[in-house]
Write an enzyme that holds these catalytic residues in place. Structure first.
Site, PDB file in Angstrom:
ATOM      1  N   LYS A   1       0.783  -1.062  -0.066  1.00 18.66           N
ATOM      2  CA  LYS A   1       0.073   0.105  -0.049  1.00 18.66           C
ATOM      3  C   LYS A   1       1.013   1.310  -0.069  1.00 18.66           C
ATOM      4  CE  LYS A   1      -1.998   2.028   3.552  1.00 18.66           C
ATOM      5  NZ  LYS A   1      -1.863   3.258   3.357  1.00 18.66           N
TER       6      LYS A   1
ATOM      7  N   GLY B   1       1.449  -1.369   9.140  1.00 14.53           N
ATOM      8  CA  GLY B   1       2.379  -0.753   8.585  1.00 14.53           C
ATOM      9  C   GLY B   1       3.508  -0.859   9.640  1.00 14.53           C
ATOM     10  N   ARG B   2       3.508   0.008  10.724  1.00 17.15           N
ATOM     11  CA  ARG B   2       4.675   0.052  11.482  1.00 17.15           C
ATOM     12  C   ARG B   2       4.998  -1.150  12.500  1.00 17.15           C
ATOM     13  NH1 ARG B   2       2.478   5.855  13.475  1.00 17.15           N
ATOM     14  NH2 ARG B   2       0.450   5.068  12.425  1.00 17.15           N
TER      15      ARG B   2
ATOM     16  N   ASP C   1      -3.342   4.240  -1.873  1.00  9.75           N
ATOM     17  CA  ASP C   1      -4.081   4.847  -0.747  1.00  9.75           C
ATOM     18  C   ASP C   1      -4.250   6.591  -0.705  1.00  9.75           C
ATOM     19  OD1 ASP C   1      -5.634   5.046   1.498  1.00  9.75           O
ATOM     20  OD2 ASP C   1      -4.191   4.548   2.796  1.00  9.75           O
ATOM     21  N   LEU C   2      -4.890   6.859  -1.695  1.00 10.05           N
ATOM     22  CA  LEU C   2      -4.869   8.563  -2.119  1.00 10.05           C
ATOM     23  C   LEU C   2      -6.174   9.237  -1.237  1.00 10.05           C
ATOM     24  CD1 LEU C   2      -4.173   8.924  -5.822  1.00 10.05           C
ATOM     25  CD2 LEU C   2      -2.398   8.704  -3.887  1.00 10.05           C
ATOM     26  N   LYS C   3      -6.924   8.469  -0.686  1.00 10.89           N
ATOM     27  CA  LYS C   3      -8.055   8.820  -0.060  1.00 10.89           C
ATOM     28  C   LYS C   3      -8.544  10.261  -0.669  1.00 10.89           C
ATOM     29  CE  LYS C   3      -6.771   6.945   4.409  1.00 10.89           C
ATOM     30  NZ  LYS C   3      -5.289   6.760   4.367  1.00 10.89           N
TER      31      LYS C   3
ATOM     32  N   ARG D   1      -2.193  -3.899  14.891  1.00 14.57           N
ATOM     33  CA  ARG D   1      -0.928  -4.133  15.847  1.00 14.57           C
ATOM     34  C   ARG D   1      -0.774  -5.294  16.082  1.00 14.57           C
ATOM     35  NH1 ARG D   1      -0.119   0.090  13.581  1.00 14.57           N
ATOM     36  NH2 ARG D   1       0.486   2.260  14.419  1.00 14.57           N
TER      37      ARG D   1
ATOM     38  N   THR E   1      -8.986   5.461  11.448  1.00 15.52           N
ATOM     39  CA  THR E   1      -8.834   4.591  12.668  1.00 15.52           C
ATOM     40  C   THR E   1      -8.000   5.430  13.683  1.00 15.52           C
ATOM     41  OG1 THR E   1      -6.762   3.714  11.502  1.00 15.52           O
ATOM     42  CG2 THR E   1      -8.626   2.309  11.775  1.00 15.52           C
TER      43      THR E   1
ATOM     44  N   GLN F   1      -2.585   5.669  16.270  1.00 14.58           N
ATOM     45  CA  GLN F   1      -3.938   5.048  16.014  1.00 14.58           C
ATOM     46  C   GLN F   1      -4.712   5.055  17.229  1.00 14.58           C
ATOM     47  OE1 GLN F   1      -4.686   4.649  13.113  1.00 14.58           O
ATOM     48  NE2 GLN F   1      -3.354   3.451  11.722  1.00 14.58           N
TER      49      GLN F   1
ATOM     50  N   ASP G   1     -12.832  15.260  -3.051  1.00 17.07           N
ATOM     51  CA  ASP G   1     -13.082  16.762  -3.533  1.00 17.07           C
ATOM     52  C   ASP G   1     -14.350  16.883  -4.155  1.00 17.07           C
ATOM     53  OD1 ASP G   1     -12.381  19.270  -4.559  1.00 17.07           O
ATOM     54  OD2 ASP G   1     -10.339  18.982  -4.521  1.00 17.07           O
ATOM     55  N   ILE G   2     -14.747  17.815  -5.126  1.00 18.31           N
ATOM     56  CA  ILE G   2     -15.901  17.941  -5.880  1.00 18.31           C
ATOM     57  C   ILE G   2     -15.644  16.896  -7.028  1.00 18.31           C
ATOM     58  CG2 ILE G   2     -16.256  20.321  -5.397  1.00 18.31           C
ATOM     59  CD1 ILE G   2     -15.251  21.016  -8.336  1.00 18.31           C
ATOM     60  N   PRO G   3     -16.971  16.203  -7.502  1.00 18.84           N
ATOM     61  CA  PRO G   3     -16.954  15.112  -8.282  1.00 18.84           C
ATOM     62  C   PRO G   3     -15.978  15.534  -9.602  1.00 18.84           C
ATOM     63  CG  PRO G   3     -19.099  15.749  -7.675  1.00 18.84           C
ATOM     64  CD  PRO G   3     -18.306  16.762  -7.059  1.00 18.84           C
ATOM     65  N   ASN G   4     -15.979  16.674 -10.307  1.00 18.58           N
ATOM     66  CA  ASN G   4     -15.169  16.885 -11.479  1.00 18.58           C
ATOM     67  C   ASN G   4     -13.829  16.751 -11.146  1.00 18.58           C
ATOM     68  OD1 ASN G   4     -14.888  17.711 -14.243  1.00 18.58           O
ATOM     69  ND2 ASN G   4     -14.056  19.813 -13.198  1.00 18.58           N
TER      70      ASN G   4
HETATM   71  O1  C5P Z   1       1.669   2.312  10.598  1.00 18.67           O
HETATM   72  P1  C5P Z   1       0.207   1.595  10.627  1.00 18.67           P
HETATM   73  O2  C5P Z   1      -0.250   0.404  10.570  1.00 18.67           O
HETATM   74  O3  C5P Z   1      -0.678   2.366  11.725  1.00 18.67           O
HETATM   75  O4  C5P Z   1      -0.065   2.438   9.113  1.00 18.67           O
HETATM   76  C1  C5P Z   1      -1.642   2.279   8.929  1.00 18.67           C
HETATM   77  C2  C5P Z   1      -1.932   2.839   7.511  1.00 18.67           C
HETATM   78  O5  C5P Z   1      -3.219   2.598   7.120  1.00 18.67           O
HETATM   79  C3  C5P Z   1      -1.282   4.208   7.175  1.00 18.67           C
HETATM   80  O6  C5P Z   1      -0.724   4.203   5.809  1.00 18.67           O
HETATM   81  C4  C5P Z   1      -2.756   4.723   7.247  1.00 18.67           C
HETATM   82  O7  C5P Z   1      -2.599   6.077   5.990  1.00 18.67           O
HETATM   83  C5  C5P Z   1      -3.738   3.928   6.699  1.00 18.67           C
HETATM   84  N1  C5P Z   1      -5.043   4.035   7.141  1.00 18.67           N
HETATM   85  C6  C5P Z   1      -5.284   4.051   8.455  1.00 18.67           C
HETATM   86  N2  C5P Z   1      -6.586   4.362   8.546  1.00 18.67           N
HETATM   87  C7  C5P Z   1      -7.489   4.280   7.694  1.00 18.67           C
HETATM   88  C8  C5P Z   1      -7.094   4.239   6.392  1.00 18.67           C
HETATM   89  C9  C5P Z   1      -5.905   4.298   6.132  1.00 18.67           C
HETATM   90  O8  C5P Z   1      -4.560   4.053   9.099  1.00 18.67           O
HETATM   91  N3  C5P Z   1      -8.799   4.750   8.102  1.00 18.67           N
END
Ligand code: C5P
Length: 229
Positions: free
Chosen positions: A35, A210-211, A61-63, A181, A121, A190, A66-69
Site C-alpha cells: 500500500k 504498517g509500523r 491509498d490516495l483517499k 498492531r 482509525t 492510531q 473533492d468535488i466530483p469533477n
Molecule cells: O503504521 P500503521 O499500521 O498505523 O499504518 C496504517 C496505514 O493505514 C497508514 O498508511 C494509514 O494512512 C492507513 N490508514 C489508516 N486508517 C484508515 C485508512 C488508512 O491508518 N482508516
C-alpha cells in the site's frame, strides 16, 4: 485454505526502503500486497517507482475527497498506472463524488477496485465530536457503508472493531481493516487498534499493517505476524 490477505503500508519517501520492505516480506504463507499513500506517491521518485512495479498487488491509498469533477480528473490522470488494483476515496465526499469516481475508474481500468474510507482509525468517539459529528463512530461508519454500497463501490475501509457490524451491509464487498498492531506494539497515533487475528476473526477480507512490520526487523516481524494468525 485461502491465504490471509495483507497489505503492507509502505509509508516512506525512499524507494530503497520500499525495495527492502518488499524483499524482506516475501513469504508463501501470506497473500501480500503493498500500500502506497500520499507520502510516497507525492515524493520525488514515488509515482515513477510505483508505475514500474511488476507482479505485485498495489493499493494506492490516495483517499480522494473533492468535488466530483476534480476527482474524476484525478482518476483520469492515473490512467497510465495500469498496475494498481485498489484505490481509496473518502466516503465523506458524498454520493455524487463516489458515483463519479466509480464511473471514471471503469474508463481507465475495469479491474481497478474503489474502496471507500469510513472513519479514520486515528479517530476516537471524543475526537469525532470535535469535528461536528453527533453520531457515535459505529453509527457513522454504518451510514457510510450504506452510502458506499449504494454508489456501488467495491469495498470499504474501516477499523477491525466495525468489521462485524458491516458484514451484513457489505456482503460480497471487500472489507479492509487498517489500525492493526501485533500484540504488545505501540498504537502510536492510531486510536481504534486490533490484532491481525481479531480483524480476520471479525470478518475483514484483508488487513493493512504498517509500523508493526516495517519498524525494526522486518523478517522477524513477518514471522511474528504469521505465527499470530
Ligand atoms: O503504521 P500503521 O499500521 O498505523 O499504518 C496504517 C496505514 O493505514 C497508514 O498508511 C494509514 O494512512 C492507513 N490508514 C489508516 N486508517 C484508515 C485508512 C488508512 O491508518 N482508516
Amino acid at each position: 485454505m485461502k491465504k490471509p490477505k495483507i497489505f503492507i503500508a509502505c509509508d516512506t519517501t525512499s524507494p530503497n526502503v520500499i525495495k527492502k520492505i518488499i524483499s524482506h516480506t516475501k513469504t508463501n504463507k501470506l497473500n501480500i500486497g503493498y500500500k502506497f499513500g500520499l507520502e510516497f506517491f507525492c515524493s520525488k521518485d514515488g509515482r515513477k517507482f510505483i508505475s514500474k512495479l511488476k507482479n505485485k498487488e498495489i493499493f494506492l491509498d490516495l483517499k480522494l475527497n473533492d468535488i466530483p469533477n476534480t476527482c474524476a480528473s484525478a482518476i483520469h490522470s492515473l490512467r497510465d498506472l495500469k498496475n494498481i488494483s485498489y484505490l481509496t476515496v473518502h466516503i465523506n465526499g458524498g454520493y455524487e463524488m463516489l458515483k463519479t469516481i466509480k464511473k471514471a475508474s471503469k474508463k481507465i481500468n475495469k479491474k481497478l477496485k474503489i474502496l471507500g474510507v469510513t472513519v479514520l482509525t486515528s479517530f476516537s468517539n471524543s475526537s469525532i465530536k470535535k469535528i461536528g459529528h453527533t453520531k457515535s463512530i459505529k453509527d457513522l461508519v454504518k451510514k457510510q457503508a450504506v452510502l458506499a454500497k449504494s454508489a456501488k463501490l467495491d469495498g470499504i475501509v474501516c477499523s477491525g472493531y466495525e468489521v462485524k457490524l458491516l458484514k451484513k451491509i457489505c456482503k460480497r464487498m471487500d472489507i479492509v481493516a487498517p489500525g492493526i498492531r501485533l500484540k504488545g506494539d505501540s498504537a502510536d497515533d492510531q486510536k481504534r487498534v486490533v490484532t491481525p487475528k481479531d480483524a480476520f476473526k471479525n470478518g475483514a477480507t484483508a488487513i493493512v499493517i504498517g509500523r508493526s512490520i516495517t519498524k525494526g526487523n522486518i523478517k522477524n516481524n513477518i514471522q511474528k505476524l504469521i505465527k499470530s494468525l
